[in-house]
Each structure stands twice: as structure tokens, then as C-alpha cells.
Design a protein around this motif. Structure first.
Motif, PDB file in Angstrom:
ATOM      1  N   LEU A  55     112.911  33.621  -7.922  1.00  0.00           N
ATOM      2  CA  LEU A  55     112.153  32.439  -8.318  1.00  0.00           C
ATOM      3  C   LEU A  55     110.725  32.793  -8.701  1.00  0.00           C
ATOM      4  O   LEU A  55     109.956  33.298  -7.880  1.00  0.00           O
ATOM      5  N   ASP A  56     110.383  32.527  -9.955  1.00  0.00           N
ATOM      6  CA  ASP A  56     109.019  32.721 -10.440  1.00  0.00           C
ATOM      7  C   ASP A  56     108.115  31.636  -9.860  1.00  0.00           C
ATOM      8  O   ASP A  56     108.580  30.524  -9.577  1.00  0.00           O
ATOM      9  N   ILE A  57     106.850  31.935  -9.688  1.00  0.00           N
ATOM     10  CA  ILE A  57     105.919  30.931  -9.165  1.00  0.00           C
ATOM     11  C   ILE A  57     105.272  30.125 -10.284  1.00  0.00           C
ATOM     12  O   ILE A  57     105.205  28.905 -10.222  1.00  0.00           O
ATOM     13  N   MET A  58     104.800  30.799 -11.320  1.00  0.00           N
ATOM     14  CA  MET A  58     104.069  30.092 -12.385  1.00  0.00           C
ATOM     15  C   MET A  58     105.032  29.625 -13.468  1.00  0.00           C
ATOM     16  O   MET A  58     105.450  30.402 -14.324  1.00  0.00           O
ATOM     17  N   GLN A  85     126.614  25.856   5.661  1.00  0.00           N
ATOM     18  CA  GLN A  85     126.411  26.918   4.683  1.00  0.00           C
ATOM     19  C   GLN A  85     125.130  27.661   5.024  1.00  0.00           C
ATOM     20  O   GLN A  85     124.153  27.065   5.462  1.00  0.00           O
ATOM     21  N   SER A  86     125.171  28.957   4.805  1.00  0.00           N
ATOM     22  CA  SER A  86     123.966  29.750   5.007  1.00  0.00           C
ATOM     23  C   SER A  86     122.992  29.465   3.882  1.00  0.00           C
ATOM     24  O   SER A  86     123.402  29.294   2.729  1.00  0.00           O
ATOM     25  N   PRO A  87     121.700  29.415   4.197  1.00  0.00           N
ATOM     26  CA  PRO A  87     120.729  29.206   3.123  1.00  0.00           C
ATOM     27  C   PRO A  87     120.689  30.413   2.182  1.00  0.00           C
ATOM     28  O   PRO A  87     120.998  31.535   2.582  1.00  0.00           O
ATOM     29  N   SER A  88     120.337  30.153   0.944  1.00  0.00           N
ATOM     30  CA  SER A  88     120.190  31.226  -0.039  1.00  0.00           C
ATOM     31  C   SER A  88     119.039  32.124   0.354  1.00  0.00           C
ATOM     32  O   SER A  88     118.053  31.673   0.940  1.00  0.00           O
ATOM     33  N   LYS A  89     119.145  33.390   0.017  1.00  0.00           N
ATOM     34  CA  LYS A  89     118.008  34.303   0.139  1.00  0.00           C
ATOM     35  C   LYS A  89     117.176  34.081  -1.117  1.00  0.00           C
ATOM     36  O   LYS A  89     117.702  34.111  -2.237  1.00  0.00           O
ATOM     37  N   ILE A  90     115.896  33.826  -0.940  1.00  0.00           N
ATOM     38  CA  ILE A  90     115.031  33.543  -2.083  1.00  0.00           C
ATOM     39  C   ILE A  90     113.921  34.581  -2.162  1.00  0.00           C
ATOM     40  O   ILE A  90     113.153  34.760  -1.211  1.00  0.00           O
ATOM     41  N   ILE A  91     113.874  35.256  -3.303  1.00  0.00           N
ATOM     42  CA  ILE A  91     112.831  36.239  -3.572  1.00  0.00           C
ATOM     43  C   ILE A  91     111.892  35.649  -4.614  1.00  0.00           C
ATOM     44  O   ILE A  91     112.321  35.289  -5.715  1.00  0.00           O
ATOM     45  N   MET A  92     110.621  35.530  -4.252  1.00  0.00           N
ATOM     46  CA  MET A  92     109.613  35.078  -5.212  1.00  0.00           C
ATOM     47  C   MET A  92     109.288  36.259  -6.126  1.00  0.00           C
ATOM     48  O   MET A  92     109.043  37.364  -5.645  1.00  0.00           O
ATOM     49  N   THR A  93     109.314  36.013  -7.424  1.00  0.00           N
ATOM     50  CA  THR A  93     109.024  37.055  -8.416  1.00  0.00           C
ATOM     51  C   THR A  93     107.873  36.544  -9.261  1.00  0.00           C
ATOM     52  O   THR A  93     108.034  35.594 -10.019  1.00  0.00           O
ATOM     53  N   ASP A 111     112.199  34.514   1.378  1.00  0.00           N
ATOM     54  CA  ASP A 111     112.688  35.646   2.162  1.00  0.00           C
ATOM     55  C   ASP A 111     112.034  36.962   1.765  1.00  0.00           C
ATOM     56  O   ASP A 111     112.010  37.901   2.557  1.00  0.00           O
ATOM     57  N   ALA A 112     111.518  37.019   0.551  1.00  0.00           N
ATOM     58  CA  ALA A 112     110.845  38.230   0.072  1.00  0.00           C
ATOM     59  C   ALA A 112     109.942  37.852  -1.095  1.00  0.00           C
ATOM     60  O   ALA A 112     110.068  36.766  -1.671  1.00  0.00           O
ATOM     61  N   TYR A 113     109.045  38.763  -1.433  1.00  0.00           N
ATOM     62  CA  TYR A 113     108.042  38.502  -2.463  1.00  0.00           C
ATOM     63  C   TYR A 113     107.858  39.785  -3.257  1.00  0.00           C
ATOM     64  O   TYR A 113     107.502  40.818  -2.683  1.00  0.00           O
ATOM     65  N   LEU A 114     108.132  39.736  -4.552  1.00  0.00           N
ATOM     66  CA  LEU A 114     107.964  40.901  -5.415  1.00  0.00           C
ATOM     67  C   LEU A 114     107.012  40.564  -6.550  1.00  0.00           C
ATOM     68  O   LEU A 114     107.125  39.508  -7.168  1.00  0.00           O
TER      69      LEU A 114
END
Length: 142
Positions: A55-58, A85-93, A111-114
């Protein structure tokens, strides 16, 4: 194989992430937060949530952190409705690396930030840490 949603208003970033992830699952693309919410709602409704959301922020219309909050609310509503249901793993990109933005993302339960440009090795390392794949050097089979 992972069920993946890539959310970014930049087509080149979507294609790059899709290429990095192609050996690990099928990626769908949403151009903005509103499209992402529609896709997540549909996936929850049919009982097939995304394993991973990049998921992009801007983004226009709805930024990534607002989208993230809405996704987590939708997952909580589904859980409260008895849909286990298990929540999705969300990585901010994102290109943003300032500490305020990073903390806001984690406060919203990412869950993570790249930071962009996304390097394949960093992405695969995050997938291993999130237990979505076992080995970054070997495509996932399921």
C-alpha cells in the motif's frame, strides 16, 4: 500461492512490485485507496481475503494511511460478524521516510514499511519476516 493486492497510483511502481512478487502469488492492482477498499470488501465478502497488501501512502482521493485504517476496520467488522479470517499483512510502500509517517503507519497497524524505490531483496526479506514465504530464494508453492 499468495493472494496479493498492490495499491499505487503510479503504474510503474505497480508493475515493479508485481514483477518482484510474481513467483509468490497472483497480484491484483488498485490505482487508489477507494479501489483498494472495494477489492478488500469483495475479498472479505467471498471469504478469500488478501494474504498481502502493498500500500502506497501518497495517493489521490484517499491516502494510504486512511486506506489502511479503513481496511483494518473492515477486517475487524468481518471478525465481529463471525467471519473468522486472519487479517492481511500490509506493507506500506512509499517514498516518505520521515519518522512521523513511519509511526503513523505502524499506529494504523501496518505490518511492515518499505521505502521506495522498492528493492526486491528488501521486499522478500519482509515477506520472510512476516512468515508469508519461507525462503526468499525459492518461489512459494502451495
Amino acid at each position: 500461492m499468495l493472494k496479493i493486492l498492490v495499491v499505487d497510483d503510479d503504474a510503474a511502481n505497480c508493475l515493479l512490485l508485481r514483477a518482484h512478487l510474481e513467483n509468490y502469488g497472483k497480484s491484483e492492482i488498485a490505482d487508489n485507496g477507494e479501489e483498494a477498499l472495494e477489492a478488500v470488501k469483495h475479498s472479505l465478502d467471498i471469504g478469500e481475503p488478501y494474504d498481502l497488501i502493498c500500500l502506497d501512502i501518497m495517493m489521490p482521493m484517499m491516502d494510504g494511511n486512511e486506506t489502511l485504517r479503513n481496511i483494518r476496520d473492515m477486517e475487524e467488522d468481518a471478525k465481529n460478524s463471525g467471519i473468522s479470517q486472519s487479517p492481511s499483512k500490509i506493507i506500506m510502500t512509499t517514498a516518505l521516510g520521515d519518522i512521523k509517517t513511519v509511526f503513523e503507519s505502524y499506529d494504523n497497524l501496518c505490518d511492515a514499511y518499505l521505502q521506495k524505490p522498492i528493492k526486491k531483496a528488501a521486499l522478500l526479506k519482509a515477506l520472510v519476516e512476516l512468515k508469508l514465504i519461507h525462503n526468499a530464494n525459492k518461489p512459494q508453492t502451495k
